[in-house]
Structure formats: C-alpha cells, structure tokens
Design a protein around this motif. Structure first.
Motif: not given
Length: 387
Positions: A116-133, A135-137
């Motif tokens: 949720e914090m990542m999506h507050e930075v950008t909508d371009v978030v690609e989740s790879i697993a629970l613990d990594e993603a 972000l295109d900023v």
C-alpha cells in the motif's frame, strides 16, 4: 537520473547486434530483508539475538522439514532457504537455535501494508512475491525527480511504520535494480548510474546474475567465464552459439540492457494453467519424480500452445508424506510455451527440495504456468546463429 546518450554500452564484441539501451526510466526494486523471520523477530523481540529458522522443527517432525527462511544470525552459520531443517539443526549451536512455523496469513497482512505504501508512490508497481516488488517512478505521485530520494524515503517509512528493514536497488532497468537490491543486504542502498553500469556488472560473479543457474554457471566456467567482465568480453554470436536465446540475453544483461517494462499488478494476467497429482503410495525415487514433472510440463505446454499463450512464470508445488507443502516460483528469462524451457525451470525449482522431500516421500507434485503475456521477439537476422 536524467535521460542520457547511449554512450559506452556497446562493447567491441557486440558488432552492433545488441539493441539500443533505454536509459530514461527510473526503476526501484524493493526487497524485504529476511522477511518472514524479520516479522517474527519484530513481534517477538526476545528472538533478536537467536538464530531464528522459519520452518518445521525436525525434532518434532521425525527429522523432516524444509527451511522457508532464516534471520541473519542463522545465516552466519550457513543456514539458507530450501535447506533441509535437519541440516540447519546441525549447523547452529543449540543454545542459539529457534525454529518457528510460518504464519503466512500474518505475512500476507504485513506485505499488503508495505505494498500500500508503494502504491502511494506510483501506480506502476509489479509485485514479484510477498517480500519484493519493482516500482517505475519515472512519473510518480510524489512529484519527486530524484529516484534515490524516493527509494530512501520509502525504505525509511517501511522501517518506521512497519518496523522492518528492506534493501533497494535504484537505476534505469529491472535487471540492474534487482541486482542492486541484493548487492548490500541488509538495509542496503545501491544506486547504479548508466555511466557506472558496465563497470559494476564487470565486477560481479556470474552467480550473482539473476537467471543464471548452477548448470549454466558451470558451462560458463568451462568457457573461462567467471564474472560479468568475462561475459562482456565474449562475442554475442559466441554466447548464442553455446546458449541459444539465453546467450543473447546474457549479452544484454552483461552490458546493462533490459528493456522489459514494469507491469502494474492490476494489468497482469493472473490466470494460470497447471497440472498436479496426488500419489498413493508416495514417491521416493528422484527419477520417477522428474519423469512426472516432465509429463505435467508437457500437458501444460500443450494447453498453452493450443491457446496461443506464453507464460512468464513457472510454479512448482510439492507436498510430503507429513502434508508439509512448499510452493516455489521462478520468473522466466522470456515468456514461453516451449516444454523444454518450462521443464528446465521446474527442474531447477525441484532440485534443492528433492533430497528432503524424497526422504519423507512425495505425496503431491504440481507444475503451473502463469503470468501470461504476448510473445516478444528480437529482430535478429538468421545468420546471427550461424558459425
């Protein structure tokens, strides 16, 4: 990281065969540090100085079980994920060692909070697993031009509000970003500028290149290639001769090139095609297990081809006689519906788990292909593959 000219990326051995690099993107890879173990340490501070292993305690499970992850205290003793729990038990002094069963419901809740914090930075978030993603900023909601500052602010926020550490790689493509996040764990901060990329890659051991497994590493060693510099010095044609399509991508990566986009979670195709079977009696023979995996892969590949689909991720599911289930996934270098590519990935996922699960007896095996995309093909002349 402003747009820069593509200077210094084409080495003397590429002959212009590599694509023009894209240096204008701003990519961050966030990777949580020892995620499951860190969540438990946060919730149980008395474990902070213990060697915490997330997985079944072999003393309570007839010597069986597999390590899901371990904290950094345990890692100093050589414990790592996918290791048989009994081996971890033997490596760590008993006064230091603590086993804890994973609580995936809790880990998913914590992961959702971080994402949720990542999506507050950008909508371009690609989740790879629970613990990594990823972000295109390049364009972001913060109105911030500095990729590094965005990454630092997000890292600090996760630490302050969630109580967990993460590492990040900040650069201009996904391959380098992931390499950067793994470079200086824990709580690492790695920034790779376009002008520094080839030098950074030249110094890395081949084993650090994402997508190069032990067998490919061994084949490269036989060719005298042990580092990124060795890859940079090999002619693209020579790499293709030995490794086919994967050789071309090795050349791209060694020269800091990765044109694959960050695909937002809400745009990703989450459908999957899979085959799994339950065994009675259990399977104890490695060759039997691999044959079954190959058969399942053939079924999956046939269905993909019928639907004209190309999968980007392979998932292996395995369950032992004690009903302990492990699911592992691997991102493919290229989207494919080729059974050989899918089998190679499934086999690589199976190999580190085989010993412990075969000793216990395999009750279930499954192979799934997912993350479907349209095929992307390089415009390579046919004579590129000639001698």
């Amino acid at each position: 990281m402003n747009r820069q000219l593509n200077v210094g990326f084409m080495n003397n051995y590429s002959d212009g065969l590599l694509p023009e690099n894209d240096l204008h993107r701003k990519i961050i890879h966030i990777d949580m540090d020892a995620f499951y173990a860190s969540v438990e340490t946060r919730d149980h501070p008395n474990l902070r100085n213990k060697a915490l292993v997330i997985g079944q305690d072999p003393r309570q499970n007839h010597g069986h079980g597999v390590v899901a992850t371990a904290n950094y205290v345990a890692r100093k003793y050589g414990v790592h994920s996918a290791m048989p729990s009994i081996k971890a038990f033997r490596l760590v002094p008993k006064s230091k060692l603590v086993f804890m069963k994973p609580d995936f419901a809790k880990y998913r809740r914590v992961s959702a909070e971080i994402h949720e914090m990542m999506h507050e930075v950008t909508d371009v978030v690609e989740s790879i697993a629970l613990d990594e993603a990823y972000l295109d900023v390049t364009e972001n909601k913060m109105g911030q031009d500095s990729t590094v500052q965005i990454a630092i602010d997000l890292q600090n926020r996760i630490r302050k509000e969630v109580g967990l550490n993460c590492s990040f790689g900040a650069t201009y493509n996904k391959f380098l970003a992931k390499m950067g996040s793994e470079y200086s764990k824990p709580f690492g901060r790695t920034v790779i500028l376009p002008s520094e990329a080839r030098g950074f890659l030249a110094r890395q051991k081949i084993s650090r290149f994402h997508g190069i497994g032990p067998k490919t590493e061994q084949r490269l060693a036989e060719l005298g290639v042990y580092t990124g510099q060795g890859l940079q010095q090999m002619h693209v044609r020579e790499l293709i001769k030995h490794f086919n399509r994967m050789g071309y991508q090795m050349a791209e990566h060694a020269n800091g090139i990765d044109l694959s986009p960050v695909v937002p979670d809400d745009e990703r195709n989450r459908k999957s095609i899979g085959v799994e079977r339950t065994y009675e009696p259990c399977v104890y023979n490695e060759q039997t297990a691999l044959t079954n995996i190959r058969n399942y892969v053939n079924e999956v590949a046939k269905k993909l081809q019928e639907l004209n689909l190309f999968a980007s991720t392979v998932v292996l599911k395995i369950r032992n006689n004690d009903f302990e289930t492990v699911t592992k996934r691997q991102k493919l270098e290229h989207a494919t519906n080729n059974p050989l590519d899918i089998y190679e990935s499934a086999r690589d996922l199976f190999n580190p788990l085989s010993e412990s699960f075969l000793n216990d007896g395999i009750r279930l095996l499954g192979v799934t292909a997912t993350d479907f995309t349209e095929a992307e093909f390089e415009n390579i002349a046919l004579d590129l593959f000639s001698n």
